[in-house]
Design an enzyme around this catalytic site. Structure first.
Site, PDB file in Angstrom:
ATOM      1  N   ARG A  97      64.935  31.531  68.712  1.00 43.62           N
ATOM      2  CA  ARG A  97      64.989  30.499  67.688  1.00 43.62           C
ATOM      3  C   ARG A  97      66.132  30.732  66.691  1.00 43.62           C
ATOM      4  NH1 ARG A  97      62.190  26.361  66.055  1.00 43.62           N
ATOM      5  NH2 ARG A  97      62.391  25.687  63.900  1.00 43.62           N
ATOM      6  N   ASP A 121      58.519  32.078  68.568  1.00 44.70           N
ATOM      7  CA  ASP A 121      57.068  32.232  68.520  1.00 44.70           C
ATOM      8  C   ASP A 121      56.351  30.918  68.802  1.00 44.70           C
ATOM      9  OD1 ASP A 121      57.066  34.927  67.858  1.00 44.70           O
ATOM     10  OD2 ASP A 121      57.348  34.500  65.732  1.00 44.70           O
TER      11      ASP A 121
END
Length: 434
Positions: A97, A121
Site C-alpha cells: 500500500r 492490510d
C-alpha cells in the site's frame, strides 16, 4: 508461509530497542525520487514492506546501496518511468500500500505516475481519493482504469493551489506535499495530517531545499522551488513498536526497559496506557514498564466506563488499538475500544475469545472488553495473523497465555516488525519460527 510456535507464561526481563519507524521510512524513501543527488537515510527498519519498496526503486533505476545495517544511500539520477508499465511493477506495487506515495514525487519530477490499486492490510476499505483530488488541484489529470484497476496521473506543469482535504490522510498529505515542493507558486494544504511521520518528511524536504511552513500543524504552506538537492536524514523510533512493547510488558507481568523511544514524538501513547493502570515511567529518553502483575482501568470522573478510541494526530494512533484491546483483557475493569478509522480491524477478537478473553464485539468498530484481572489466564490456541497490528497483538496474547500457541501467516507481522522473535527471545520469550 511461516508460523510462530509460542510457549506462553514466561516472564520477560530486559531491554528492548525500538526499530526505525516503518511509516516514516516509506514516506522518506519515496521522497528520494525528488532529486538526482545522493540521499542518505539512517535507522531504516529492514522489514519486508520497506525492502519491497526498495525493490520497486531498483526496478525504476534508482541506485539503492546498503552502507551498513539500517543505513542506505539512494540516488534517483536515472529513473526509468517506463518500468511503471511492466507486469513486475504491477505485481510489486499491488501488494504494498505504501507504494502509492511514489505518485507525488514522480508526477512532480517527471510529469507522470502510474500505480495499480494498492494492497496491504485487510482491515476494511481504505480509499485513496484524497491523494488524487489533491494532485488534481495542482493541475494533474487523473484516469482510473476500472477494468484493470490502474490509476494514472499526468501533468506538463504543476501549479500551487489552495486545498481543504476531506480527510487528514497521512499518506495523502505526504503525496501532495511531495508534489507541491516542485510546483510553481504556493500550495496551501488545510486539514493536513500532522503526524510525526509527516513532520519528519517535511523536515527532510526542507533540508533538501524545499520551502515549507506550518510543520507540525494541520495548515501547511509550500512554496515551490525548481529543484531539490541531496541530504542526510535519520528516521525516528517507531512509536507503534514502543506501544507494542509497553503492552507486552503489561500482559506478561514483566519488567521491560524500552530504550531511546523519542519521548517528544510519542504524543498521548504513554498516558493512554497509564489510563489502563499500567505503570509507565520515563527515565531520560527511556520508558520503564514494571509492577504490572495487576493493573486497573480508570473510569471517567462520573463513574462511567472509559472509551479508548483512535483519532488523527495528536489523538491516539489507530495502529495501537489492537494492542490496547489485548492488554485490557487482563486488566481489572472494563473498557470500550472504539476503532473509528478502519471497519474490519476488530474482527481478530474471535481468536482472543477462543483463548478465554471476555469480549463483546458490538459492531465492526466497537468492542467491549471485560478484564479478567488475571483470575483466568488466557489459554494457548492456533491462530492466523490477519494484518500487521492484529498479528503483534495475537503474539502478545500468546506470550501471556498458558500453554502453547501457533500463529500462522506471520509474514504479516514481518511486514512491520524486524526479527521480532529474536529480539523477544533475548529477554526470555520462547518463540520458534517454522
Amino acid at each position: 508461509m511461516a508460523t510462530f510456535l509460542v510457549e506462553g507464561g514466561n516472564p520477560l526481563k530486559g531491554t528492548l530497542n525500538p526499530q526505525g519507524a516503518k511509516n516514516e521510512a516509506l514516506e522518506v524513501i519515496c521522497a528520494t525520487l525528488l532529486t538526482n543527488e545522493d540521499v542518505i537515510i539512517e535507522n531504516i527498519p529492514e522489514i519486508s514492506d520497506v525492502l519491497q519498496l526498495m525493490e520497486i526503486f531498483k526496478g525504476l533505476g534508482v541506485e539503492v546501496e546498503r552502507l551498513r545495517k539500517g543505513v542506505y544511500r539512494f540516488n534517483a539520477g536515472s529513473v526509468d518511468v517506463d518500468y511503471l508499465k511492466t507486469e513486475l511493477y504491477a505485481k510489486q506495487a499491488a501488494s504494498l500500500r505504501g507504494s502509492v506515495m511514489i505518485i507525488g514525487p514522480l508526477l512532480a519530477r517527471f510529469g507522470q505516475g502510474f500505480i495499480p490499486q494498492p494492497g496491504g492490510d485487510k482491515i476494511g476499505r481504505r480509499r485513496i481519493d484524497t491523494h488524487f483530488t489533491g494532485l488534481q488541484k495542482l493541475g494533474a489529470s487523473f484516469l482510473f482504469d476500472a477494468q484493470n484497476h490502474w490509476y494514472s496521473v499526468k501533468a506538463s506543469k504543476l501549479r500551487g493551489a489552495y486545498m481543504l482535504l476531506d480527510e487528514a490522510s497521512v499518506t495523502g498529505t505526504a503525496n501532495i506535499v511531495m508534489a507541491a515542493v516542485l510546483a510553481e507558486g504556493v500550495t496551501t494544504i488545510y486539514n493536513a495530517a500532522c503526524e510525526p511521520y509527516v513532520q519528519q518528511l517535511c523536515k527532510m524536504l526542507v533540508s533538501m531545499g524545499a520551502r515549507i511552513s506550518g510543520i507540525g500543524s494541520n495548515l501547511l504552506s509550500v512554496e515551490g522551488v525548481s529543484s531539490l538537492k541531496g541530504c542526510s536524514h535519520r528516521i525516528l523510533p517507531d512509536m507503534i513498536e514502543v506501544g507494542s512493547f509497553i503492552g507486552l510488558a503489561a500482559m506478561t507481568a514483566s519488567e521491560i526497559t524500552i530504550k531511546d523511544v523519542g519521548i517528544e514524538h510519542l504524543g498521548i501513547i504513554p498516558e493512554s496506557f497509564r489510563r489502563l493502570g499500567i505503570k509507565v515511567e520515563q527515565q531520560a529518553d527511556d520508558l520503564v514498564v514494571k509492577d504490572t502483575e495487576h493493573y486497573e482501568i480508570e473510569n471517567y470522573i462520573d463513574g462511567s466506563i472509559m472509551t479508548i478510541s483512535d483519532a488523527p494526530w495528536p489523538g491516539l494512533t489507530p495502529d495501537l488499538l489492537s494492542v490496547f484491546l489485548v492488554v485490557a483483557t487482563q486488566a481489572k475493569g472494563s473498557v470500550l475500544i472504539h476503532q473509528k478509522m478502519f471497519e474490519s480491524r476488530l474482527f481478530f477478537v474471535d481468536k482472543l475469545i477462543d483463548m478465554g478473553a471476555q469480549i463483546i464485539l458490538c459492531d465492526p468498530h466497537r468492542a467491549t472488553v471485560i478484564g479478567l484481572n488475571r483470575e483466568h489466564v488466557l489459554r494457548g490456541t492456533k491462530m492466523t495473523s490477519p494484518d500487521i497490528r492484529a498479528g503483534i497483538a495475537l503474539l502478545i496474547a500468546a506470550l501471556s497465555a498458558k500453554g502453547k500457541s501457533a500463529i500462522d501467516n506471520i509474514d504479516q507481522i514481518d511486514r512491520g516488525y524486524e526479527n521480532i522473535e529474536t529480539r523477544l527471545n533475548q529477554i526470555g520469550a520462547k518463540i520458534t519460527r517454522i
